[in-house]
Design a protein around this motif. Sequence first.
Motif, PDB file in Angstrom:
ATOM      1  N   ILE A   1     -14.715   7.860   4.933  1.00 30.66           N
ATOM      2  CA  ILE A   1     -13.520   7.032   5.088  1.00 30.66           C
ATOM      3  C   ILE A   1     -13.681   6.138   6.305  1.00 30.66           C
ATOM      4  N   ALA A   2     -13.591   4.836   6.091  1.00 32.50           N
ATOM      5  CA  ALA A   2     -13.626   3.879   7.196  1.00 32.50           C
ATOM      6  C   ALA A   2     -12.225   3.594   7.723  1.00 32.50           C
ATOM      7  N   THR A   3     -11.251   3.551   6.807  1.00 26.83           N
ATOM      8  CA  THR A   3      -9.886   3.211   7.195  1.00 26.83           C
ATOM      9  C   THR A   3      -8.908   4.126   6.470  1.00 26.83           C
ATOM     10  N   TYR A   4      -7.979   4.677   7.222  1.00 24.57           N
ATOM     11  CA  TYR A   4      -6.861   5.437   6.669  1.00 24.57           C
ATOM     12  C   TYR A   4      -5.643   4.525   6.673  1.00 24.57           C
ATOM     13  N   HIS A   5      -5.118   4.251   5.501  1.00 26.14           N
ATOM     14  CA  HIS A   5      -3.974   3.333   5.365  1.00 26.14           C
ATOM     15  C   HIS A   5      -2.727   4.163   5.086  1.00 26.14           C
ATOM     16  N   PHE A   6      -1.786   4.161   6.033  1.00 26.84           N
ATOM     17  CA  PHE A   6      -0.523   4.881   5.865  1.00 26.84           C
ATOM     18  C   PHE A   6       0.500   3.914   5.275  1.00 26.84           C
ATOM     19  N   ASN A   7       0.854   4.122   4.011  1.00 22.39           N
ATOM     20  CA  ASN A   7       1.859   3.283   3.374  1.00 22.39           C
ATOM     21  C   ASN A   7       3.224   3.907   3.639  1.00 22.39           C
ATOM     22  N   GLU A   8       3.871   3.472   4.696  1.00 19.45           N
ATOM     23  CA  GLU A   8       5.117   4.009   5.250  1.00 19.45           C
ATOM     24  C   GLU A   8       4.826   5.185   6.192  1.00 19.45           C
ATOM     25  N   GLY A   9       5.849   5.612   6.916  1.00 17.53           N
ATOM     26  CA  GLY A   9       5.684   6.603   7.979  1.00 17.53           C
ATOM     27  C   GLY A   9       5.512   8.028   7.509  1.00 17.53           C
ATOM     28  N   HIS A  10       5.659   8.298   6.217  1.00 16.55           N
ATOM     29  CA  HIS A  10       5.571   9.670   5.727  1.00 16.55           C
ATOM     30  C   HIS A  10       4.226  10.328   6.041  1.00 16.55           C
ATOM     31  N   ALA A  11       3.186   9.530   6.195  1.00 12.24           N
ATOM     32  CA  ALA A  11       1.841  10.073   6.406  1.00 12.24           C
ATOM     33  C   ALA A  11       1.486  10.241   7.875  1.00 12.24           C
ATOM     34  N   ALA A  12       2.434  10.097   8.786  1.00 11.18           N
ATOM     35  CA  ALA A  12       2.115  10.067  10.216  1.00 11.18           C
ATOM     36  C   ALA A  12       1.405  11.332  10.706  1.00 11.18           C
ATOM     37  N   PHE A  13       1.688  12.475  10.081  1.00 19.59           N
ATOM     38  CA  PHE A  13       1.051  13.703  10.553  1.00 19.59           C
ATOM     39  C   PHE A  13      -0.449  13.729  10.264  1.00 19.59           C
ATOM     40  N   ALA A  14      -0.928  12.814   9.405  1.00 20.34           N
ATOM     41  CA  ALA A  14      -2.375  12.665   9.249  1.00 20.34           C
ATOM     42  C   ALA A  14      -2.997  12.221  10.568  1.00 20.34           C
ATOM     43  N   GLY A  15      -2.302  11.340  11.294  1.00 19.21           N
ATOM     44  CA  GLY A  15      -2.795  10.928  12.602  1.00 19.21           C
ATOM     45  C   GLY A  15      -2.789  12.062  13.599  1.00 19.21           C
TER      46      GLY A  15
ATOM     47  N   THR B   1      -8.583   7.870  17.030  1.00 19.14           N
ATOM     48  CA  THR B   1      -7.783   7.931  15.804  1.00 19.14           C
ATOM     49  C   THR B   1      -7.215   6.560  15.468  1.00 19.14           C
ATOM     50  N   ARG B   2      -6.664   5.876  16.465  1.00 24.33           N
ATOM     51  CA  ARG B   2      -6.063   4.556  16.232  1.00 24.33           C
ATOM     52  C   ARG B   2      -7.071   3.570  15.666  1.00 24.33           C
ATOM     53  N   SER B   3      -8.314   3.691  16.047  1.00 27.59           N
ATOM     54  CA  SER B   3      -9.323   2.738  15.596  1.00 27.59           C
ATOM     55  C   SER B   3      -9.577   2.830  14.103  1.00 27.59           C
ATOM     56  N   ARG B   4      -9.039   3.888  13.457  1.00 21.30           N
ATOM     57  CA  ARG B   4      -9.347   4.127  12.045  1.00 21.30           C
ATOM     58  C   ARG B   4      -8.123   4.028  11.139  1.00 21.30           C
ATOM     59  N   ILE B   5      -6.957   3.701  11.683  1.00 23.74           N
ATOM     60  CA  ILE B   5      -5.717   3.720  10.900  1.00 23.74           C
ATOM     61  C   ILE B   5      -5.077   2.339  10.875  1.00 23.74           C
ATOM     62  N   VAL B   6      -4.544   1.966   9.710  1.00 24.34           N
ATOM     63  CA  VAL B   6      -3.632   0.830   9.601  1.00 24.34           C
ATOM     64  C   VAL B   6      -2.345   1.346   8.965  1.00 24.34           C
ATOM     65  N   PHE B   7      -1.255   0.639   9.212  1.00 22.07           N
ATOM     66  CA  PHE B   7       0.071   1.139   8.848  1.00 22.07           C
ATOM     67  C   PHE B   7       0.912   0.023   8.250  1.00 22.07           C
ATOM     68  N   THR B   8       1.597   0.332   7.159  1.00 21.65           N
ATOM     69  CA  THR B   8       2.515  -0.621   6.536  1.00 21.65           C
ATOM     70  C   THR B   8       3.946  -0.125   6.692  1.00 21.65           C
ATOM     71  N   THR B   9       4.787  -0.958   7.276  1.00 23.87           N
ATOM     72  CA  THR B   9       6.211  -0.651   7.361  1.00 23.87           C
ATOM     73  C   THR B   9       6.936  -1.429   6.276  1.00 23.87           C
ATOM     74  N   HIS B  10       7.915  -0.781   5.650  1.00 28.11           N
ATOM     75  CA  HIS B  10       8.532  -1.375   4.462  1.00 28.11           C
ATOM     76  C   HIS B  10       9.998  -1.737   4.602  1.00 28.11           C
ATOM     77  N   THR B  11      10.723  -1.114   5.481  1.00 25.64           N
ATOM     78  CA  THR B  11      12.163  -1.359   5.460  1.00 25.64           C
ATOM     79  C   THR B  11      12.713  -1.712   6.826  1.00 25.64           C
ATOM     80  N   PRO B  12      13.526  -2.765   6.900  1.00 22.30           N
ATOM     81  CA  PRO B  12      14.236  -3.068   8.140  1.00 22.30           C
ATOM     82  C   PRO B  12      15.578  -2.360   8.241  1.00 22.30           C
ATOM     83  N   VAL B  13      15.886  -1.502   7.275  1.00 27.43           N
ATOM     84  CA  VAL B  13      17.142  -0.754   7.298  1.00 27.43           C
ATOM     85  C   VAL B  13      16.930   0.505   8.124  1.00 27.43           C
ATOM     86  N   LYS B  14      17.734   0.712   9.144  1.00 27.81           N
ATOM     87  CA  LYS B  14      17.524   1.810  10.087  1.00 27.81           C
ATOM     88  C   LYS B  14      17.437   3.158   9.393  1.00 27.81           C
ATOM     89  N   ALA B  15      18.303   3.398   8.397  1.00 28.95           N
ATOM     90  CA  ALA B  15      18.332   4.698   7.726  1.00 28.95           C
ATOM     91  C   ALA B  15      17.027   4.997   6.990  1.00 28.95           C
TER      92      ALA B  15
END
Length: 548
Positions: A157-171, A192-206
């Motif tokens: 794995i060269a890059t771990y892509h977290f699609n939303e924050g649910h995967a944060a514990f992988a980091g 760890t940071r050098s290998r992760i990218v992250f997508t945020t999806h919602t501007p709604v606080k909840a």
Amino acid sequence: MSRTPHVAYFCMEFGLHESFPIYSGGLGILAGDFIKSAHDLRLPVVGIGLKWERGYCVQRIGSDGEPFEEYPAFDAPWLRETRLRVRIRVRGQEVPCTVWSSDHFGTVPLYLIEPHRARDRWITHRLYEAGTDVRIAQEMLLGIGGIRALNWLGIPIATYHFNEGHAAFAGVEMIADGMEAGMPFGDAWAETRSRIVFTTHTPVKAGNEEHSVADLRRMGACLQLSGAEMRAIGGDPFNMTVAGLRLSRAANAVSKLHGTTARAMWKSVEGAAPITSVTNGVHVRTWQSERIRAAGDRDSALWDAHLALKLELLDAIRDKTGVGVDPDSLLIGFARRAAGYKRSDLILRDETRLLELLDQHRVTLVFSGKSHPQDRGGKAIVARLARAQKQYPSRVVFLENYDMSVARTLVRGCDVWLNNPVRPLEASGTSGMKAAMNGVLNLSILDGWWAEGCEHGVNGWAIGDETAGDDEEDLAALYATLENEVLPAWADRDRWVRMMRASIQMAVEKFSSDRMVRDYFEKLYPFTGPADQEPEPAEQESPDELTA
């Protein structure tokens, strides 16, 4: 076994087909389209998710007019066991998990984690089930279990892509691995940071989840990290989006406008990754009708294809509701998750103009949507739409239990696709892309993707301008655009078909998931190129011998 470095795409849900209900809505369907396009483009990606026992809810309307939920079981005979077990310690107890794999729906390999013992399946019983312990345990299986599964599968794995924050514990797991190997916390975090990218999806606080560090410690999500180290990553309460931003080398929003919104929203987060934007896209072969593709550049063939798809939708409406809809009426569709900021019922709020629209102008409104089971406000919206069907018979229709099948029929068969969120809270809004590539013309607030795609009066229409209006202003703009621009265009068949063609061209060229995946490889991943071969699970002598 392929030695090509891969992207590992983590997501809590994947929308691949209605027969496999391990998705709730747009996030999952986006993830499904992502791994379908990665397969089509032969790009080195694997998906990581959870195998849900009952998945998301089936939502029906009861005799009292209120929505209620059912959770039917489903079969997935196409899933294959990898003969791998991973172990995650949850609330002090070892939870052995099976890792399943599939490429059944034309995807890159998708690996799904499930507790091996029936007594542990409280964790994956239902997608997004309420309760702090359940949610943390689900996210531990996705993040911690996902990293351990990938390590044992032997996929580089060269890059771990977290699609939303649910995967944060992988980091957190990756940092803990580095510390166990002798690295100080700061160095392990940087690596760890050098290998992760992250997508945020919602501007709604909840939509940006938080848990107390004390709860994370009690559940086992902190692993070897101290309280101070966990707070440095996500704060206390531990915000999963903040953690995603601090655990990654780069982050992105899902449209250009959302990028502006997200940068403003998270600007105070120290140590956050820079947020760029990669606008979402949808999988053309999944969502565009073959009839539309086959019509080519012949206007008459395009119109005939549209009429056939519209009649299919009207047949589906009759089958599901018993309501017969005038096939010559202008059919306006609105279908998406029932959430307050999306304002599903906005067009219903001016009864005088609504009655004129429905009766004098021969317009039919067809709604669909599903609320979260614990969202009382969302349920009230669903109930309001269901009541409107009784209030305006044959002119307003509500299709219950919105899923991929209902969505596919709607985005192909409507004439106009309506979207009126509170700007700028619609991060992207991919249903409009699906409609557009079928020649269904968008009528939308300039939010999310439509701020990039709209050519007013050419491929659809904007409601209002680029300023954020209140409900009253937006409702007035909606009716003004409908009455003064949409209806006159509907009366001019040649113009309407030209707009349909412009809509299709725009959507296919600019808003396909193929374009989206290429953008990720060019902008956020450190390498490009096709995989030499798709990875296969490592062969093992016995499932009991391969554990992590």
